[in-house]
Scaffold this motif. Structure first.
Motif, PDB file in Angstrom:
ATOM      1  N   LEU A 147       0.836  -1.204   0.000  1.00  0.00           N
ATOM      2  CA  LEU A 147       0.000   0.000   0.000  1.00  0.00           C
ATOM      3  C   LEU A 147       0.863   1.243   0.000  1.00  0.00           C
ATOM      4  O   LEU A 147       1.895   1.297   0.660  1.00  0.00           O
ATOM      5  N   SER A 148       0.404   2.236  -0.684  1.00  0.00           N
ATOM      6  CA  SER A 148       1.016   3.560  -0.628  1.00  0.00           C
ATOM      7  C   SER A 148      -0.122   4.514  -0.302  1.00  0.00           C
ATOM      8  O   SER A 148      -1.188   4.446  -0.904  1.00  0.00           O
ATOM      9  N   LEU A 149       0.126   5.371   0.643  1.00  0.00           N
ATOM     10  CA  LEU A 149      -0.976   6.083   1.261  1.00  0.00           C
ATOM     11  C   LEU A 149      -0.771   7.591   1.209  1.00  0.00           C
ATOM     12  O   LEU A 149       0.338   8.082   1.391  1.00  0.00           O
ATOM     13  N   ARG A 150      -1.806   8.306   0.908  1.00  0.00           N
ATOM     14  CA  ARG A 150      -1.740   9.760   0.902  1.00  0.00           C
ATOM     15  C   ARG A 150      -2.866  10.290   1.762  1.00  0.00           C
ATOM     16  O   ARG A 150      -3.955   9.725   1.770  1.00  0.00           O
ATOM     17  N   ILE A 151      -2.609  11.379   2.465  1.00  0.00           N
ATOM     18  CA  ILE A 151      -3.666  12.004   3.257  1.00  0.00           C
ATOM     19  C   ILE A 151      -4.046  13.310   2.596  1.00  0.00           C
ATOM     20  O   ILE A 151      -3.196  14.152   2.317  1.00  0.00           O
ATOM     21  N   LEU A 189       3.400  15.029  13.004  1.00  0.00           N
ATOM     22  CA  LEU A 189       2.842  14.650  11.696  1.00  0.00           C
ATOM     23  C   LEU A 189       3.491  13.376  11.177  1.00  0.00           C
ATOM     24  O   LEU A 189       2.803  12.453  10.719  1.00  0.00           O
ATOM     25  N   ARG A 228       2.286  10.348  13.210  1.00  0.00           N
ATOM     26  CA  ARG A 228       0.899   9.993  12.871  1.00  0.00           C
ATOM     27  C   ARG A 228       0.812   9.317  11.514  1.00  0.00           C
ATOM     28  O   ARG A 228       0.086   8.358  11.329  1.00  0.00           O
ATOM     29  N   ALA A 238       2.017   5.852  11.770  1.00  0.00           N
ATOM     30  CA  ALA A 238       1.043   5.036  12.521  1.00  0.00           C
ATOM     31  C   ALA A 238      -0.144   4.673  11.626  1.00  0.00           C
ATOM     32  O   ALA A 238      -0.643   3.539  11.651  1.00  0.00           O
ATOM     33  N   ILE A 239      -0.586   5.645  10.839  1.00  0.00           N
ATOM     34  CA  ILE A 239      -1.709   5.388   9.931  1.00  0.00           C
ATOM     35  C   ILE A 239      -1.304   4.346   8.883  1.00  0.00           C
ATOM     36  O   ILE A 239      -2.069   3.430   8.574  1.00  0.00           O
ATOM     37  N   ALA A 276      -1.372   0.942  10.568  1.00  0.00           N
ATOM     38  CA  ALA A 276      -2.749   0.492  10.815  1.00  0.00           C
ATOM     39  C   ALA A 276      -3.413   0.056   9.515  1.00  0.00           C
ATOM     40  O   ALA A 276      -4.096  -0.976   9.456  1.00  0.00           O
ATOM     41  N   ALA A 277      -3.199   0.844   8.464  1.00  0.00           N
ATOM     42  CA  ALA A 277      -3.824   0.521   7.175  1.00  0.00           C
ATOM     43  C   ALA A 277      -3.255  -0.777   6.605  1.00  0.00           C
ATOM     44  O   ALA A 277      -4.001  -1.625   6.112  1.00  0.00           O
ATOM     45  N   ALA A 279      -4.645  -3.699   8.509  1.00  0.00           N
ATOM     46  CA  ALA A 279      -6.057  -3.942   8.212  1.00  0.00           C
ATOM     47  C   ALA A 279      -6.242  -4.520   6.816  1.00  0.00           C
ATOM     48  O   ALA A 279      -7.182  -5.270   6.558  1.00  0.00           O
ATOM     49  N   ALA A 280      -5.350  -4.169   5.902  1.00  0.00           N
ATOM     50  CA  ALA A 280      -5.518  -4.576   4.510  1.00  0.00           C
ATOM     51  C   ALA A 280      -4.758  -5.843   4.162  1.00  0.00           C
ATOM     52  O   ALA A 280      -4.894  -6.362   3.054  1.00  0.00           O
ATOM     53  N   SER A 309      -8.828  12.832   4.680  1.00  0.00           N
ATOM     54  CA  SER A 309      -9.229  11.536   4.137  1.00  0.00           C
ATOM     55  C   SER A 309      -8.026  10.820   3.536  1.00  0.00           C
ATOM     56  O   SER A 309      -7.050  11.446   3.123  1.00  0.00           O
ATOM     57  N   SER A 360      -6.147   8.476   0.766  1.00  0.00           N
ATOM     58  CA  SER A 360      -6.186   8.102  -0.630  1.00  0.00           C
ATOM     59  C   SER A 360      -5.131   7.013  -0.775  1.00  0.00           C
ATOM     60  O   SER A 360      -4.015   7.148  -0.289  1.00  0.00           O
ATOM     61  N   ARG A 398      -3.085   3.763  -2.804  1.00  0.00           N
ATOM     62  CA  ARG A 398      -2.601   3.182  -4.051  1.00  0.00           C
ATOM     63  C   ARG A 398      -1.984   1.836  -3.734  1.00  0.00           C
ATOM     64  O   ARG A 398      -1.344   1.664  -2.698  1.00  0.00           O
ATOM     65  N   ALA A 455      -8.705   0.149   5.569  1.00  0.00           N
ATOM     66  CA  ALA A 455      -7.668   1.124   5.916  1.00  0.00           C
ATOM     67  C   ALA A 455      -8.284   2.351   6.586  1.00  0.00           C
ATOM     68  O   ALA A 455      -7.773   2.843   7.594  1.00  0.00           O
TER      69      ALA A 455
END
Lengths: 113, 113
Positions: free
Chosen positions: A4-8, A84, A87, A90-91, A94-95, A98-99, B3, B5, B7, B95
């Protein structure tokens, strides 16, 4: 395994993703925006632009130029910047946790024979 | 609230994110790559390029051109394409659920006064 690659996405138009977080981590590690940029194969100009953008996104700055002191100059994350980064990581954890099952199933669904 | 996002990076260099997933969903809804592209303000050429790219990423195609039958032509997701969309949305939900508390904390940390 797929990862996963995650953006907020923040209200308004601010976004924080793995690249900016890694830049903040490199700044914390090196004490220098230009050294952090080099560590990420990023131009000096680009690193400064990203820091400037991040410093304007929130209620306070994430990166501060420190002057004076025994070593002079030097750059560090502010408490807000440090929070930041923590967090975000940590997100991500967690993601990813969960995934994990769905990612494994996806790998099975999609992998080439 | 901020939120997420998300990938997914596959082994090799394939990536799937919200844009490609939304395109697949629009193809399923409209039965047409060009209509799906229009619904996303995407050029016909770009929509076809993305479909072509996705069809080459995995062990089978995600989008199939259907010919013949009562309505002639028409385009649909393959079972593999349908499974990919469902998995991606499931991963997003997992996630977002896992990250909700940290996202709320981030909002508090970072919001402008």
């Amino acid at each position: 395994m797929p990862s996963l690659s995650l953006r907020i996405d923040f209200d308004g138009d601010g976004r924080i993703g793995p690249g900016k977080i890694a830049l903040l981590e490199q700044i914390a590690a090196t004490g220098s925006i230009s050294a952090a940029g080099r560590a990420m194969n990023m131009s000096y100009k680009r690193a400064w632009q990203l820091v400037d953008e991040m410093n304007g996104m929130f209620r306070g700055e994430l990166v501060s130029a420190q002057t004076g002191g025994k070593n002079g100059g030097g750059t560090a994350l502010t408490p807000l910047g440090t929070a930041l980064v923590a967090r975000f990581r940590a997100i991500e954890r967690a993601a990813a946790g969960a995934a994990a099952r769905d990612l494994a199933a996806l790998q099975t669904d999609l992998e080439r024979p």
